[in-house]
Motif scaffolding. Structure first.
Motif, short mmCIF file in Angstrom:
data_model
loop_
_atom_site.label_atom_id
_atom_site.label_comp_id
_atom_site.label_asym_id
_atom_site.label_seq_id
_atom_site.Cartn_x
_atom_site.Cartn_y
_atom_site.Cartn_z
N VAL A 39 0.84 -1.03 -0.05
CA VAL A 39 -0.28 -0.03 0.03
C VAL A 39 1.07 1.20 0.11
O VAL A 39 2.02 1.28 0.48
CB VAL A 39 -1.05 0.06 1.25
CG1 VAL A 39 -1.71 -1.33 1.13
CG2 VAL A 39 -0.05 -0.03 2.55
N SER A 40 0.39 2.35 -0.34
CA SER A 40 1.11 3.66 -0.53
C SER A 40 0.93 4.36 0.77
O SER A 40 -0.24 4.53 1.09
CB SER A 40 0.72 4.60 -1.54
OG SER A 40 0.98 3.83 -2.75
N VAL A 41 2.19 4.74 1.33
CA VAL A 41 2.00 5.64 2.41
C VAL A 41 3.15 6.63 2.26
O VAL A 41 4.32 6.28 2.10
CB VAL A 41 2.53 4.96 3.64
CG1 VAL A 41 2.72 5.98 4.98
CG2 VAL A 41 1.55 3.67 4.16
N SER A 42 2.60 8.05 1.97
CA SER A 42 3.25 8.91 1.61
C SER A 42 4.13 9.42 2.64
O SER A 42 4.00 9.65 3.92
CB SER A 42 2.42 10.27 1.37
OG SER A 42 3.08 11.52 1.15
N GLY A 43 5.50 9.67 2.50
CA GLY A 43 6.67 10.14 3.47
C GLY A 43 7.37 8.78 4.19
O GLY A 43 8.30 9.08 4.84
N LEU A 44 6.71 7.43 3.73
CA LEU A 44 7.48 6.37 4.34
C LEU A 44 8.92 6.18 3.79
O LEU A 44 8.84 6.14 2.57
CB LEU A 44 6.49 5.16 4.23
CG LEU A 44 6.99 3.92 5.06
CD1 LEU A 44 7.17 4.24 6.53
CD2 LEU A 44 6.10 2.83 4.78
N LEU A 45 9.63 6.01 4.55
CA LEU A 45 11.17 5.89 3.88
C LEU A 45 11.80 4.18 4.47
O LEU A 45 11.39 3.77 5.45
CB LEU A 45 12.00 6.68 4.69
CG LEU A 45 11.84 8.35 4.25
CD1 LEU A 45 12.85 9.12 5.06
CD2 LEU A 45 11.74 8.52 2.72
N THR A 46 12.56 3.80 3.66
CA THR A 46 13.25 2.41 3.91
C THR A 46 13.88 2.32 5.10
O THR A 46 14.19 1.23 5.69
CB THR A 46 14.09 1.78 2.48
OG1 THR A 46 14.96 3.04 2.58
CG2 THR A 46 13.53 1.79 1.41
N TYR A 68 7.15 -3.78 6.55
CA TYR A 68 8.30 -3.04 6.42
C TYR A 68 8.20 -2.07 5.00
O TYR A 68 7.16 -2.28 4.20
CB TYR A 68 9.59 -3.84 6.30
CG TYR A 68 9.48 -4.91 5.06
CD1 TYR A 68 10.07 -4.60 3.80
CD2 TYR A 68 8.61 -6.06 5.08
CE1 TYR A 68 10.08 -5.62 2.81
CE2 TYR A 68 8.81 -6.85 4.26
CZ TYR A 68 9.45 -6.76 3.05
OH TYR A 68 9.24 -7.59 2.00
N CYS A 69 9.07 -1.20 4.69
CA CYS A 69 9.11 -0.62 3.65
C CYS A 69 10.13 -0.99 2.67
O CYS A 69 11.48 -0.67 2.84
CB CYS A 69 9.33 0.99 4.17
SG CYS A 69 9.59 2.26 2.86
N PRO A 70 9.84 -1.40 1.58
CA PRO A 70 10.85 -1.95 0.59
C PRO A 70 11.37 -0.81 -0.32
O PRO A 70 12.55 -0.95 -0.79
CB PRO A 70 10.08 -2.90 -0.36
CG PRO A 70 8.83 -2.61 -0.12
CD PRO A 70 8.53 -2.13 1.02
N LEU A 75 4.27 0.70 1.73
CA LEU A 75 4.30 -0.11 3.17
C LEU A 75 3.70 -1.61 2.67
O LEU A 75 2.98 -1.61 2.08
CB LEU A 75 3.46 0.38 4.14
CG LEU A 75 3.03 -0.33 5.46
CD1 LEU A 75 4.49 -0.92 6.22
CD2 LEU A 75 2.09 0.29 6.27
N ARG A 76 4.75 -2.50 2.99
CA ARG A 76 4.58 -3.84 2.64
C ARG A 76 4.11 -4.55 3.84
O ARG A 76 4.70 -4.87 4.78
CB ARG A 76 5.67 -4.44 1.87
CG ARG A 76 5.60 -6.06 1.52
CD ARG A 76 6.60 -6.51 0.75
NE ARG A 76 6.36 -5.96 -0.54
CZ ARG A 76 7.31 -6.06 -1.68
NH1 ARG A 76 8.71 -6.54 -1.21
NH2 ARG A 76 7.29 -5.62 -2.54
#
Length: 100
Positions: A39-46, A68-70, A75-76
């Motif tokens: 899913v998309s989450v604006s601002g999320l970083l690896t 986690y954020c691949p 967001l996975r």
């Protein structure tokens, strides 16, 4: 810093960098297998440490084994079906917190 302290007190920055909710709709997951749901989450970083919680009960047999954020902005959820039959999970709201 332990995850428990992060959840209770926030990280060195004073709390989560991001928090919110997202809709997650798992695909039909065959027995004894795992699927990724992005899913998309604006601002999320690896580099963020991510914690998630389903806001209602999952179907019996489905388990979120990691989140986690691949790639930045994604967001996975890794969802496993531990049952002996395929399960097509319903769309549910999940809460997330991301820490630096």
């Amino acid at each position: 810093m332990s995850w428990k302290k992060m959840m209770l007190d926030g990280d060195a920055g004073g709390g989560p960098a991001l928090k919110g909710t997202v809709a997650v709709d798992p695909p039909n997951i065959t027995k004894a297998s795992t699927e990724n749901v992005d899913v998309s989450v604006s601002g999320l970083l690896t580099t963020h440490k991510v914690y998630v919680q389903c806001q209602s009960d999952l179907e019996n047999g489905l388990v979120c084994i990691s989140a986690y954020c691949p790639t930045n902005g994604t967001l996975r959820f890794r969802i496993s079906n531990w049952s002996s039959a395929a399960i097509d999970g319903a769309q549910r709201t999940w809460a997330y917190q991301a820490y630096t």
